[in-house]
Design an enzyme around this catalytic site. Sequence first.
Site, PDB file in Angstrom:
ATOM      1  N   TYR A  35       0.889  -1.102   0.084  1.00 17.56           N
ATOM      2  CA  TYR A  35       0.004  -0.082  -0.110  1.00 17.56           C
ATOM      3  C   TYR A  35       1.099   1.361   0.086  1.00 17.56           C
ATOM      4  O   TYR A  35       0.567   2.164  -0.641  1.00 17.56           O
ATOM      5  CB  TYR A  35      -0.952  -0.064   1.102  1.00 17.56           C
ATOM      6  CG  TYR A  35      -1.958   1.084   1.204  1.00 17.56           C
ATOM      7  CD1 TYR A  35      -3.122   1.045   0.504  1.00 17.56           C
ATOM      8  CD2 TYR A  35      -1.668   2.375   1.976  1.00 17.56           C
ATOM      9  CE1 TYR A  35      -3.895   2.157   0.557  1.00 17.56           C
ATOM     10  CE2 TYR A  35      -2.600   3.143   2.238  1.00 17.56           C
ATOM     11  CZ  TYR A  35      -3.743   3.359   1.354  1.00 17.56           C
ATOM     12  OH  TYR A  35      -4.741   3.992   1.492  1.00 17.56           O
ATOM     13  N   LYS A  76       1.118   4.352  -2.854  1.00 19.16           N
ATOM     14  CA  LYS A  76       0.580   5.770  -2.490  1.00 19.16           C
ATOM     15  C   LYS A  76       2.090   6.740  -2.717  1.00 19.16           C
ATOM     16  O   LYS A  76       1.793   7.933  -3.238  1.00 19.16           O
ATOM     17  CB  LYS A  76       0.106   5.665  -1.185  1.00 19.16           C
ATOM     18  CG  LYS A  76      -1.132   5.110  -0.910  1.00 19.16           C
ATOM     19  CD  LYS A  76      -2.308   5.818  -1.969  1.00 19.16           C
ATOM     20  CE  LYS A  76      -3.503   5.068  -1.759  1.00 19.16           C
ATOM     21  NZ  LYS A  76      -4.430   5.666  -2.756  1.00 19.16           N
TER      22      LYS A  76
HETATM   23  N1  NAD Z   1      -9.959   5.697   4.382  1.00 14.14           N
HETATM   24  C1  NAD Z   1      -8.651   5.947   4.660  1.00 14.14           C
HETATM   25  O1  NAD Z   1      -8.139   6.065   6.011  1.00 14.14           O
HETATM   26  C2  NAD Z   1      -7.610   6.441   3.794  1.00 14.14           C
HETATM   27  C3  NAD Z   1      -6.595   7.279   4.299  1.00 14.14           C
HETATM   28  C4  NAD Z   1      -5.574   7.544   3.068  1.00 14.14           C
HETATM   29  C5  NAD Z   1      -5.961   7.225   1.793  1.00 14.14           C
HETATM   30  N2  NAD Z   1      -7.092   6.851   1.605  1.00 14.14           N
HETATM   31  C6  NAD Z   1      -7.401   6.735  -0.114  1.00 14.14           C
HETATM   32  O2  NAD Z   1      -8.676   7.155  -0.049  1.00 14.14           O
HETATM   33  C7  NAD Z   1      -9.244   6.673  -1.246  1.00 14.14           C
HETATM   34  C8  NAD Z   1     -10.715   6.150  -1.113  1.00 14.14           C
HETATM   35  O3  NAD Z   1     -10.829   5.111  -0.036  1.00 14.14           O
HETATM   36  P1  NAD Z   1     -11.882   4.979   0.820  1.00 14.14           P
HETATM   37  O4  NAD Z   1     -11.248   5.144   2.217  1.00 14.14           O
HETATM   38  O5  NAD Z   1     -12.980   5.994   0.701  1.00 14.14           O
HETATM   39  O6  NAD Z   1     -12.375   3.437   0.734  1.00 14.14           O
HETATM   40  P2  NAD Z   1     -13.739   2.736   0.342  1.00 14.14           P
HETATM   41  O7  NAD Z   1     -13.392   1.391   0.227  1.00 14.14           O
HETATM   42  O8  NAD Z   1     -14.688   3.153   1.160  1.00 14.14           O
HETATM   43  O9  NAD Z   1     -13.900   3.406  -1.267  1.00 14.14           O
HETATM   44  C9  NAD Z   1     -13.280   2.850  -2.289  1.00 14.14           C
HETATM   45  C10 NAD Z   1     -14.147   2.867  -3.507  1.00 14.14           C
HETATM   46  O10 NAD Z   1     -13.265   2.621  -4.582  1.00 14.14           O
HETATM   47  C11 NAD Z   1     -13.959   1.533  -5.271  1.00 14.14           C
HETATM   48  N3  NAD Z   1     -12.912   0.742  -6.135  1.00 14.14           N
HETATM   49  C12 NAD Z   1     -12.299  -0.160  -5.537  1.00 14.14           C
HETATM   50  N4  NAD Z   1     -11.357  -0.623  -6.807  1.00 14.14           N
HETATM   51  C13 NAD Z   1     -11.747  -0.082  -7.704  1.00 14.14           C
HETATM   52  C14 NAD Z   1     -11.537  -0.165  -9.347  1.00 14.14           C
HETATM   53  N5  NAD Z   1     -10.452  -1.117  -9.558  1.00 14.14           N
HETATM   54  N6  NAD Z   1     -12.153   0.660 -10.044  1.00 14.14           N
HETATM   55  C15 NAD Z   1     -12.824   1.480  -9.857  1.00 14.14           C
HETATM   56  N7  NAD Z   1     -13.468   1.692  -8.434  1.00 14.14           N
HETATM   57  C16 NAD Z   1     -12.866   1.120  -7.413  1.00 14.14           C
HETATM   58  C17 NAD Z   1     -14.557   0.796  -4.323  1.00 14.14           C
HETATM   59  O11 NAD Z   1     -15.755  -0.023  -4.921  1.00 14.14           O
HETATM   60  C18 NAD Z   1     -15.280   1.725  -3.491  1.00 14.14           C
HETATM   61  O12 NAD Z   1     -16.315   2.057  -3.855  1.00 14.14           O
HETATM   62  C19 NAD Z   1      -8.338   5.330  -1.757  1.00 14.14           C
HETATM   63  O13 NAD Z   1      -7.627   5.662  -2.927  1.00 14.14           O
HETATM   64  C20 NAD Z   1      -7.597   5.139  -0.440  1.00 14.14           C
HETATM   65  O14 NAD Z   1      -6.245   4.440  -0.418  1.00 14.14           O
HETATM   66  C21 NAD Z   1      -7.881   6.317   2.470  1.00 14.14           C
END
Ligand code: NAD
Length: 279
Positions: A165, A169
């Site tokens: 991961y 990133k």
């Molecule tokens: N939640 C956290 O703590 C956090 C922290 C830092 C960064 N992020 C980043 O934020 C972004 C959003 O994540 P989130 O936390 O909202 O997670 P989440 O799982 O709630 O949402 C992610 C969405 O992406 C979709 N998805 C997954 N694989 C996919 C693909 N191959 N093509 C299209 N859509 C796809 C999923 O169906 C889901 O609806 C990600 O890039 C994650 O790495 C999250």
Amino acid sequence: MRRSMKKKPLPPSTQAAAVITGAGSGIGRSFAYEVARRGGSVLCVDIDAERAEQVASNLRALGNHAIAQQCDVGDQAQMESLAENAESLLGRPVTLLINNAGVGLGGPIGEVSLEDWHWCMNVNLWGAIHGCHFFAPALRDLGYGGIINVASAAAFGSAPEMTAYNVTKAGVLALSETLSSELAGTGVQVTALCPTVVPTNIVENGRLPERRRDFASSAMTRFALTNADQVARQTLNALDRGDLYMLPQIDGRIAWRLKRLTPRLYARAIGEAYRILAD
Ligand SMILES: NC(=O)c1ccc[n+]([C@@H]2O[C@H](COP(=O)([O-])OP(=O)(O)OC[C@H]3O[C@@H](n4cnc5c(N)ncnc54)[C@H](O)[C@@H]3O)[C@@H](O)[C@H]2O)c1
């Protein structure tokens, strides 16, 4: 003397024609609502067609222009086709791309399968690369708009048992930094979002060893200093200000500075903190 009557362009988050990946859940869904609240049209992209449609139909019920589109961001052909069709689906050229779709993957090095490495690299890194490759040239030619790449504090935070991961990133951050300099002066702003913990469905949707699931789920609430709606709002404001880096939480900003100031101490401290908290 006659003054030039040329109108100042709107900030890129206002009345945008936006493509948002991973818009069916979490941070992506919050971006979709916030872009619509600012008068924009939204193409809600997700690998899960039902989730994307739910967000788009909720937005339409509120009087916004929103369309759902199923697409796997890791699939080159699907992303190419998305870029070809986005303008006709939105009714005007795309002005805002939010590369948000991402998946979580955890586990010790050597234990995480290479299949899972490829899965994570494909969605998190290749997804953002595909987005920039297929959409950035048209934005540059338009001479207006923005790209938000959702990286993470994992890009620099070096937390143990998150190698794959973290690597994806760090790649998204390098992609954003490079695009920012490449597109400087073109009218296209690039912002990299680097949050720490934001309560979403990322743990549920991700892959990690069973023994770490409870810790990861509880961390989503215990360590969260902000929520997805606030993150989306602050990041769109950062894009409008022209900021490359968006670190929405204080713990992320401290980690960012500490690592630069004293990298060896930082690595030891983050490893020790993880062992105390996770075991
Ligand atoms: N939640 C956290 O703590 C956090 C922290 C830092 C960064 N992020 C980043 O934020 C972004 C959003 O994540 P989130 O936390 O909202 O997670 P989440 O799982 O709630 O949402 C992610 C969405 O992406 C979709 N998805 C997954 N694989 C996919 C693909 N191959 N093509 C299209 N859509 C796809 C999923 O169906 C889901 O609806 C990600 O890039 C994650 O790495 C999250």
